[in-house]
Design a protein around this motif. Structure first.
Motif, short mmCIF file in Angstrom:
data_model
loop_
_atom_site.label_atom_id
_atom_site.label_comp_id
_atom_site.label_asym_id
_atom_site.label_seq_id
_atom_site.Cartn_x
_atom_site.Cartn_y
_atom_site.Cartn_z
N LEU A 1 34.05 45.56 40.01
CA LEU A 1 35.33 46.03 40.53
C LEU A 1 36.38 44.94 40.47
CD1 LEU A 1 36.66 48.49 42.00
CD2 LEU A 1 36.06 47.33 44.13
N GLN A 2 36.01 43.74 40.86
CA GLN A 2 36.95 42.63 40.83
C GLN A 2 37.34 42.27 39.41
OE1 GLN A 2 35.44 39.00 42.46
NE2 GLN A 2 37.39 37.94 42.31
N LEU A 3 36.37 42.20 38.49
CA LEU A 3 36.67 41.80 37.12
C LEU A 3 37.45 42.85 36.35
CD1 LEU A 3 33.33 40.08 36.12
CD2 LEU A 3 35.53 38.99 36.50
N LYS A 4 37.14 44.13 36.58
CA LYS A 4 37.79 45.19 35.80
C LYS A 4 39.11 45.64 36.37
CE LYS A 4 33.61 47.16 33.80
NZ LYS A 4 32.76 48.34 33.74
N HIS A 5 39.22 45.71 37.71
CA HIS A 5 40.39 46.35 38.29
C HIS A 5 41.28 45.42 39.11
CE1 HIS A 5 38.81 50.15 36.96
NE2 HIS A 5 37.66 49.88 37.55
N PHE A 6 40.73 44.35 39.65
CA PHE A 6 41.52 43.47 40.51
C PHE A 6 41.49 42.04 40.00
CE2 PHE A 6 40.06 46.92 43.31
CZ PHE A 6 41.31 47.42 43.65
N ASN A 7 41.70 41.87 38.72
CA ASN A 7 41.63 40.54 38.14
C ASN A 7 42.94 39.77 38.22
OD1 ASN A 7 42.84 42.19 36.34
ND2 ASN A 7 41.63 41.61 34.58
N THR A 8 44.03 40.40 38.65
CA THR A 8 45.30 39.71 38.83
C THR A 8 45.83 39.98 40.24
OG1 THR A 8 46.66 41.55 38.06
CG2 THR A 8 45.86 40.01 36.39
N PRO A 9 46.67 39.10 40.74
CA PRO A 9 47.24 39.34 42.08
C PRO A 9 48.12 40.59 42.12
CG PRO A 9 47.61 37.07 41.38
CD PRO A 9 47.01 37.79 40.24
N TRP A 10 48.70 40.96 41.00
CA TRP A 10 49.59 42.13 40.98
C TRP A 10 48.83 43.42 41.26
CZ3 TRP A 10 54.25 41.03 41.85
CH2 TRP A 10 54.81 39.85 41.39
N THR A 11 47.62 43.53 40.81
CA THR A 11 46.85 44.74 41.09
C THR A 11 46.52 44.85 42.57
OG1 THR A 11 44.81 43.60 40.50
CG2 THR A 11 45.85 44.91 38.78
N ILE B 1 48.35 43.50 45.01
CA ILE B 1 49.62 43.83 45.66
C ILE B 1 49.95 45.31 45.46
CG2 ILE B 1 52.12 43.41 45.55
CD1 ILE B 1 51.42 40.46 44.91
N GLY B 2 49.70 45.84 44.29
CA GLY B 2 49.93 47.26 44.03
C GLY B 2 49.06 48.15 44.88
N LEU B 3 47.80 47.77 45.07
CA LEU B 3 46.89 48.55 45.92
C LEU B 3 47.37 48.55 47.37
CD1 LEU B 3 44.20 50.12 46.22
CD2 LEU B 3 43.17 47.91 46.78
N ILE B 4 47.76 47.39 47.86
CA ILE B 4 48.25 47.30 49.24
C ILE B 4 49.52 48.12 49.41
CG2 ILE B 4 49.20 45.71 50.96
CD1 ILE B 4 47.21 43.61 49.86
N SER B 5 50.42 48.04 48.42
CA SER B 5 51.66 48.82 48.49
C SER B 5 51.38 50.32 48.48
CB SER B 5 52.57 48.47 47.31
OG SER B 5 52.89 47.11 47.33
N ALA B 6 50.46 50.75 47.64
CA ALA B 6 50.12 52.17 47.59
C ALA B 6 49.49 52.62 48.90
CB ALA B 6 49.17 52.44 46.43
N PHE B 7 48.63 51.79 49.47
CA PHE B 7 48.00 52.11 50.75
C PHE B 7 49.04 52.23 51.86
CE2 PHE B 7 45.80 50.78 54.67
CZ PHE B 7 44.83 51.78 54.72
N LEU B 8 49.97 51.28 51.92
CA LEU B 8 51.03 51.34 52.93
C LEU B 8 51.94 52.55 52.73
CD1 LEU B 8 52.05 47.57 53.25
CD2 LEU B 8 50.86 48.98 54.94
N GLY B 9 52.29 52.82 51.47
CA GLY B 9 53.12 53.99 51.19
C GLY B 9 52.45 55.28 51.59
#
Length: 121
Positions: free
Chosen positions: A87-97, A99-107
């Protein structure tokens, strides 16, 4: 081997242990990324070939690294650890992903809160 010197075969055991971890160039690459090996030969394939040929006729004090290798295999064989690593290597390998997940969760949460407030009026 000198008969007057006490020898626990530390170097040959360590070479054998590394050989047990290295089968091909991908293994060397993983060990380089983990900073276990420093490759000055050029290619990872050459390092794998050297370890596979050098360790054929070693004199060993067996059992020195068995516990370490067993612990590595236990961690490697855990499904949860494997899933998190993938999961970390495929989907969360950059800080932007992240940040995007946190933003989507908050939204999503703010949308639900807004809908609940509107429905309760």
């Amino acid at each position: 081997m000198c008969p007057d010197i006490r020898n626990n075969y530390e170097i040959s055991n360590y070479v054998w242990f590394l050989n047990s971890l290295i089968d091909n160039a991908d293994d060397v690459k993983a060990l380089r990324k983990a900073r276990v090996l420093n490759n000055l030969l050029g290619s990872d394939d050459e390092v794998a070939k050297i370890f596979n040929t050098v360790s054929t006729d070693l004199v060993l004090y067996t059992g020195k690294y068995d516990r370490v290798r067993d612990n590595i295999e236990k961690i490697y064989n855990r499904k949860v650890s494997t899933w998190f690593a993938e999961l970390q290597l495929k989907h969360f390998n950059t800080p932007w992903t992240i940040i995007g997940l946190i933003s989507a969760f908050l939204g999503f949460n703010l949308t639900i809160v807004t809908l609940i407030r509107e429905l309760s009026k």
